[in-house]
Design an enzyme around this catalytic site. Sequence first.
Site, PDB file in Angstrom:
ATOM      1  CG  HIS A 252      22.881 -15.093  34.665  1.00 20.55           C
ATOM      2  ND1 HIS A 252      22.012 -14.319  33.902  1.00 20.55           N
ATOM      3  CD2 HIS A 252      23.342 -14.282  35.650  1.00 20.55           C
ATOM      4  CE1 HIS A 252      21.953 -13.106  34.424  1.00 20.55           C
ATOM      5  NE2 HIS A 252      22.741 -13.064  35.481  1.00 20.55           N
ATOM      6  CB  CYS A 253      28.504 -14.374  32.900  1.00 19.93           C
ATOM      7  SG  CYS A 253      30.121 -13.772  33.471  1.00 19.93           S
ATOM      8  N   PRO A 254      27.342 -13.185  36.063  1.00 16.81           N
ATOM      9  CG  PRO A 254      27.888 -13.571  38.294  1.00 16.81           C
ATOM     10  CD  PRO A 254      27.647 -14.276  37.006  1.00 16.81           C
TER      11      PRO A 254
END
Length: 410
Positions: A168-170
């Site tokens: 998951h890439c913010p």
Amino acid sequence: MSVMVARKKVVRKWEKLPGRNTFCCDGRIMMARQKGIFYLTLFLILGTCALFFAFECRYLAVQLSPAIPVFAAVLFLFAMATLLRTSFSDPGVIPRALPDEAAFIEMEIEATNGTVPQGQRPPPRIKNFQINNQIVKLKYCYTCKIFRPPRASHCSICDNCVERFDHHCPWVGNCVGKRNYRYFYLFILSLSLLTIYIFTFNIVYVALKSLKIGFLNTLKETPGTYPSTARRGWLLQSWELVCSQSLTLLTVLEVLICFFTLWSVVGLTGFHTFLVALNQTTNEDIKGSWTGKNRVQNPYSHGNIVKNCCEVLCGPLPPSVLDRRGILQPEESAAQEESCARGPSAREPRAAPGPVGQAEGSSARQEDGSLPPPSAVPAPSLSTAEMPEEKPLTSGELPVPSQDTGQAEH
């Protein structure tokens, strides 16, 4: 007498989808709820490129070549397009099981494993699957009520199972999975080239200016600064001084942003290039799925860098299985609401409370090794490129010790 015909409001499926995602444009755009860092990414890219096009590009186009701003514009547009494509698309979310499907899976597990003695911890719910003569474990997701396909994992931020989950890439405001990984890789690659390009020509700009008027005068110079005359009042001179100091700060800020971004983005691009060459995900690399004590080989790798890159970056892109903009029927709406109400409260049990079977058994030693019927598990079919030689275990085969395929734990 006028007759009023009441129109029934059409409910789209994205309005009732479980999980922690936000939707825009009638379900066409899908993102995570936490989007603050994504806005920071947009601000840094747009701000840095705006300063470069406003100040350095005009001078470099005249002194060196008009192709400099053109090539910078191409890199900028490509980076923005891949960023938005990564952020606004479905990463490969696997639909949750409906109540009837979840009940069918529970009955199958209970029938296979029987009852668990009181006070004993039930074994984990897993299935063994064979890919290229390698045993891969399929874990059961207690939130989505499904057996996750190989390489899938449950994202704790978006609260969804994602096919071929990478991370998951913010910074992009979304999960990175099977359906948007190639765009994520192209984004960080183009952003690395754009950062190197802007940083290099910033240095060239300062060097060319320093040869003519000196380094200190280059930092203080601003367009529109002329020798003061008697007609130019003190207010205009003060404004020129403020502009000169502001340009100095903007130039330094632009160089600093490019310098620090250079190392992080280029390093990230190199890391993902390494993963693409091995046909491996970030989740598998962090958990050491294929580099553990047993030295288990990656069953998804073709043993060739070119083939791995072609499969990850150029392979067929599967369609989304969510059908976000489909019309939700009343019976489907009730089933999804029941699933949402039961999903978060269902967690992995710690011990069997009694002799009554509660579907706590494990399917690690399946006699036939078969998966539940497709109607019972709403997981998308896996591409043949990832699973070229799939076959379930038979009762005469012994499972080979293997590491987990990178499934997230609850």
